[in-house]
Design a protein around this motif. Structure first.
Motif, mmCIF file in Angstrom:
data_model
loop_
_atom_site.group_PDB
_atom_site.id
_atom_site.type_symbol
_atom_site.label_atom_id
_atom_site.label_comp_id
_atom_site.label_asym_id
_atom_site.label_seq_id
_atom_site.Cartn_x
_atom_site.Cartn_y
_atom_site.Cartn_z
ATOM 1 N N GLY A 1 -44.324 65.263 34.834
ATOM 2 C CA GLY A 1 -44.369 64.691 36.179
ATOM 3 C C GLY A 1 -43.584 65.515 37.175
ATOM 4 N N SER A 2 -42.359 65.851 36.812
ATOM 5 C CA SER A 2 -41.522 66.690 37.643
ATOM 6 C C SER A 2 -40.195 66.874 36.928
ATOM 7 C CB SER A 2 -41.309 66.090 39.036
ATOM 8 O OG SER A 2 -40.759 67.056 39.913
ATOM 9 N N VAL A 3 -39.283 67.598 37.544
ATOM 10 C CA VAL A 3 -37.953 67.801 36.979
ATOM 11 C C VAL A 3 -36.923 67.517 38.060
ATOM 12 C CG1 VAL A 3 -38.824 69.569 35.398
ATOM 13 C CG2 VAL A 3 -37.836 70.259 37.586
ATOM 14 N N GLN A 4 -35.680 67.422 37.645
ATOM 15 C CA GLN A 4 -34.586 67.267 38.587
ATOM 16 C C GLN A 4 -33.873 68.599 38.746
ATOM 17 O OE1 GLN A 4 -34.128 64.810 40.439
ATOM 18 N NE2 GLN A 4 -34.437 62.849 39.413
ATOM 19 N N VAL A 5 -33.370 68.838 39.929
ATOM 20 C CA VAL A 5 -32.594 70.058 40.161
ATOM 21 C C VAL A 5 -31.495 69.763 41.180
ATOM 22 C CG1 VAL A 5 -34.252 70.844 41.919
ATOM 23 C CG2 VAL A 5 -32.664 72.480 40.905
ATOM 24 N N GLY A 6 -30.254 70.040 40.797
ATOM 25 C CA GLY A 6 -29.132 69.975 41.729
ATOM 26 C C GLY A 6 -28.932 68.660 42.445
ATOM 27 N N TRP A 7 -28.359 68.735 43.647
ATOM 28 C CA TRP A 7 -28.083 67.582 44.507
ATOM 29 C C TRP A 7 -27.294 66.496 43.764
ATOM 30 C CZ3 TRP A 7 -28.926 69.846 48.753
ATOM 31 C CH2 TRP A 7 -30.074 70.604 49.001
ATOM 32 N N ARG A 8 -26.217 66.895 43.109
ATOM 33 C CA ARG A 8 -25.449 65.974 42.285
ATOM 34 C C ARG A 8 -24.937 64.775 43.080
ATOM 35 N NH1 ARG A 8 -21.735 69.472 38.063
ATOM 36 N NH2 ARG A 8 -23.481 70.477 36.952
ATOM 37 N N GLY A 9 -25.277 63.602 42.536
ATOM 38 C CA GLY A 9 -24.778 62.361 43.115
ATOM 39 C C GLY A 9 -25.570 61.832 44.291
ATOM 40 N N LEU A 10 -26.599 62.567 44.739
ATOM 41 C CA LEU A 10 -27.399 62.095 45.868
ATOM 42 C C LEU A 10 -28.577 61.261 45.384
ATOM 43 C CD1 LEU A 10 -27.572 65.271 48.156
ATOM 44 C CD2 LEU A 10 -25.928 63.382 48.238
ATOM 45 N N GLY A 11 -29.037 60.358 46.234
ATOM 46 C CA GLY A 11 -30.253 59.614 45.946
ATOM 47 C C GLY A 11 -31.469 60.458 46.275
ATOM 48 N N GLY A 12 -32.619 60.013 45.782
ATOM 49 C CA GLY A 12 -33.834 60.767 46.053
ATOM 50 C C GLY A 12 -35.075 59.912 46.008
ATOM 51 N N PHE A 13 -36.007 60.202 46.918
ATOM 52 C CA PHE A 13 -37.327 59.576 46.927
ATOM 53 C C PHE A 13 -38.375 60.677 47.022
ATOM 54 C CE2 PHE A 13 -35.193 55.978 49.402
ATOM 55 C CZ PHE A 13 -35.072 55.160 48.278
ATOM 56 N N HIS A 14 -39.526 60.459 46.374
ATOM 57 C CA HIS A 14 -40.660 61.336 46.644
ATOM 58 C C HIS A 14 -41.049 61.175 48.109
ATOM 59 C CE1 HIS A 14 -41.221 61.246 42.206
ATOM 60 N NE2 HIS A 14 -41.637 62.477 42.413
ATOM 61 N N ALA A 15 -41.358 62.293 48.749
ATOM 62 C CA ALA A 15 -41.689 62.264 50.173
ATOM 63 C C ALA A 15 -43.127 62.680 50.440
ATOM 64 C CB ALA A 15 -40.747 63.177 50.950
ATOM 65 N N GLU A 16 -43.604 63.673 49.698
ATOM 66 C CA GLU A 16 -44.903 64.259 50.037
ATOM 67 C C GLU A 16 -45.443 65.005 48.825
ATOM 68 O OE1 GLU A 16 -46.640 66.672 53.931
ATOM 69 O OE2 GLU A 16 -44.495 66.717 53.469
ATOM 70 N N THR A 17 -46.761 65.024 48.703
ATOM 71 C CA THR A 17 -47.422 65.716 47.602
ATOM 72 C C THR A 17 -48.565 66.562 48.141
ATOM 73 O OG1 THR A 17 -46.882 64.110 45.872
ATOM 74 C CG2 THR A 17 -48.895 65.370 45.576
ATOM 75 N N ASP A 18 -48.629 67.817 47.695
ATOM 76 C CA ASP A 18 -49.759 68.701 47.964
ATOM 77 C C ASP A 18 -50.252 69.223 46.627
ATOM 78 O OD1 ASP A 18 -50.668 69.285 50.703
ATOM 79 O OD2 ASP A 18 -48.538 69.694 51.055
ATOM 80 N N MET A 19 -51.538 69.018 46.349
ATOM 81 C CA MET A 19 -52.078 69.433 45.065
ATOM 82 C C MET A 19 -53.399 70.159 45.243
ATOM 83 S SD MET A 19 -51.385 65.998 42.786
ATOM 84 C CE MET A 19 -51.535 66.919 41.257
ATOM 85 N N THR A 20 -53.605 71.185 44.429
ATOM 86 C CA THR A 20 -54.906 71.833 44.342
ATOM 87 C C THR A 20 -55.312 71.859 42.874
ATOM 88 O OG1 THR A 20 -53.854 74.017 44.222
ATOM 89 C CG2 THR A 20 -54.602 73.270 46.383
ATOM 90 N N PHE A 21 -56.612 71.663 42.635
ATOM 91 C CA PHE A 21 -57.142 71.609 41.277
ATOM 92 C C PHE A 21 -58.136 72.753 41.092
ATOM 93 C CE2 PHE A 21 -55.976 67.338 42.606
ATOM 94 C CZ PHE A 21 -55.160 66.928 41.553
ATOM 95 N N HIS A 22 -58.008 73.447 39.971
ATOM 96 C CA HIS A 22 -58.800 74.647 39.753
ATOM 97 C C HIS A 22 -59.827 74.513 38.636
ATOM 98 C CE1 HIS A 22 -56.144 76.808 42.497
ATOM 99 N NE2 HIS A 22 -55.140 76.190 41.898
ATOM 100 N N ARG A 23 -59.529 73.695 37.630
ATOM 101 C CA ARG A 23 -60.465 73.508 36.518
ATOM 102 C C ARG A 23 -60.136 72.204 35.800
ATOM 103 N NH1 ARG A 23 -58.566 78.248 36.236
ATOM 104 N NH2 ARG A 23 -60.630 79.168 35.961
ATOM 105 N N PRO A 24 -61.119 71.638 35.097
ATOM 106 C CA PRO A 24 -60.874 70.372 34.402
ATOM 107 C C PRO A 24 -60.013 70.566 33.153
ATOM 108 C CG PRO A 24 -63.081 71.146 33.940
ATOM 109 C CD PRO A 24 -62.518 72.074 34.976
ATOM 110 N N ILE A 25 -59.427 69.464 32.699
ATOM 111 C CA ILE A 25 -58.688 69.440 31.435
ATOM 112 C C ILE A 25 -59.589 68.804 30.388
ATOM 113 C CG2 ILE A 25 -56.684 68.522 30.214
ATOM 114 C CD1 ILE A 25 -55.185 68.541 32.865
ATOM 115 N N HIS A 26 -59.913 69.555 29.333
ATOM 116 C CA HIS A 26 -60.773 69.075 28.256
ATOM 117 C C HIS A 26 -59.924 68.540 27.113
ATOM 118 C CE1 HIS A 26 -64.603 70.914 29.756
ATOM 119 N NE2 HIS A 26 -63.737 71.690 30.399
ATOM 120 N N VAL A 27 -60.526 67.688 26.291
ATOM 121 C CA VAL A 27 -59.846 67.220 25.089
ATOM 122 C C VAL A 27 -59.403 68.423 24.260
ATOM 123 C CG1 VAL A 27 -60.186 66.059 22.869
ATOM 124 C CG2 VAL A 27 -61.010 64.997 24.951
ATOM 125 N N GLY A 28 -58.149 68.398 23.843
ATOM 126 C CA GLY A 28 -57.610 69.479 23.022
ATOM 127 C C GLY A 28 -56.907 70.569 23.786
#
Length: 389
Positions: free
Chosen positions: A93-120
């Motif tokens: 989903g994502s990872v955490q980086v830095g900002w020790r002790g601060l709160g956080g909310f997701h703000a915005e998402t930009d995604m591009t898709f290039h090919r499907p994910i097949h079983v396996g």
């Protein structure tokens, strides 16, 4: 039971960490720009197995048989089950980086898709810290930072499957808590029996476009998508999303495994005064006490969970032969447990894009019962042409 001396020394207490923006913190984060981040503790599904895909689809409430029914999928455009485009979040989903002790909310998402994910397919994520804006003034918490993580998802053939720019807002929790009363609303929402019955009837009436193609020529600017309804959001909806392998950053764990991690990283946890159990910061999505410490009213949804709902609405409308190429969304308000969200959109343009694909561009939305668009967004969908080979 009180906080132990060991926990006090380690920094674990009944509050979430309350860090402050400092010049030292900002300089340290600037030095990290461009860094590739470790992901081992955040990987949930390395392989797109049939059951992993099924669990994820069920965890977001998407019953499209293309993701789950082998007999149905064998007759479809891929000849087998494929994963919904949002399955990348079930890999990492994502990872955490830095900002020790601060709160956080997701703000915005930009995604591009290039090919499907097949079983396996084996999906590997690579994550980079691309920097941040701010601190800027914020009504929510006085000051805020907006940071950017670039996430790339590659399959076993070294092919790029999807890319994801995850933006988060970082803030000082004490300031967010001080302003919480100014944002108070009636929760849980006081639904009537008649309203709940209508919501459930609307959900049961939903049906994916499926095998019937939606041809590019038949779509007109101004056409509206079908509506997908989510809610009233409950605790099990959040548990199902986590059980699907999505979101936790780092992975959730229990008992001794969790305790050792919390002792090593005390800012990941707090002691719940109601149960005396140690809980992760991530529990803001299912623990009201944690959510209030974050400056919210009650437990609330996950940002990328909302994007999964957006993608569900788009694949539901596009049908099996449609291809989602890009989505964008902004998270404008919390979706609290007991809320209902209705997702839809409108075609705003048609064109042949630079790849030669016949595409439609859509404005998308996610309205709650308070008449708030909690996720305004956009999308690009490629559709088949009538008579094309």
């Amino acid at each position: 039971m009180t906080t132990t001396e060991t926990e006090k020394n380690a920094g674990i207490g009944k509050e979430l960490a309350t860090g402050r923006f400092t010049d030292e913190m900002l300089d340290g984060m600037r030095a990290l720009i461009g860094t590739e981040l470790r992901t081992d503790a955040c990987v949930n599904n390395e392989y797109a197995t049939r059951l992993a895909i099924l669990r994820f689809a069920e965890g977001i409430g998407d019953d499209n048989p293309l993701w789950a029914d082998e007999e149905y999928a064998a007759k479809g455009p891929f000849g087998e089950i494929v994963a919904p485009p949002s399955f990348i979040f079930a890999c990492l989903g994502s990872v955490q980086v830095g900002w020790r002790g601060l709160g956080g909310f997701h703000a915005e998402t930009d995604m591009t898709f290039h090919r499907p994910i097949h079983v396996g397919d084996k999906i590997t994520a690579r994550v980079y810290f691309d920097g941040f804006d701010g601190p800027d003034a914020s009504k929510f918490a006085g000051r805020r930072i907006k940071d950017y993580l670039r996430q790339e998802y590659w399959n076993q053939n070294d092919e790029l499957v999807a890319s994801f720019i995850c933006s988060r807002v970082r803030f000082e929790r004490t300031e967010a808590q001080a302003r919480r009363k100014s944002r108070e609303i009636e929760l849980p929402h006081p639904w009537t029996g008649e309203q709940l019955e209508q919501i459930e009837e609307d959900i049961l009436a939903e049906k994916p476009r499926g095998a019937e193609p939606r041809y590019w020529e038949e779509v007109a600017v101004g056409d509206e998508m079908d509506v997908i309804t989510k809610g009233p959001i409950g605790l099990t909806d959040e548990i199902a999303y986590i059980a699907a392998g999505a979101a936790p950053i780092p992975r959730l764990s229990a008992h001794g495994v969790a305790l050792r991690r919390y002792r090593k990283h005390p800012r990941w946890a707090f002691r719940d005064p109601g149960t005396n159990a140690l809980e992760p910061v991530y529990s803001v999505h299912y623990n009201d006490y944690a959510a209030k410490l974050q400056g919210a009213q009650l437990a609330y949804d996950v940002g990328i969970q909302r994007t999964c709902w957006q993608i569900h609405s788009l694949t539901h409308w596009a049908g099996d032969t449609g291809t989602l190429k890009a989505v964008h969304g902004q998270y404008r308000a919390h979706v609290y447990l007991s809320d209902v969200v209705r997702l839809g959109g409108r075609v705003v343009a048609k064109e042949i894009d630079q790849d030669g694909d016949p595409v439609v561009r859509l404005e998308t939305w996610a309205w709650n019962q308070r008449e708030q668009n909690v996720m305004p967004g956009t999308a690009v969908v490629a559709l088949p042409r009538r008579g094309a080979a």
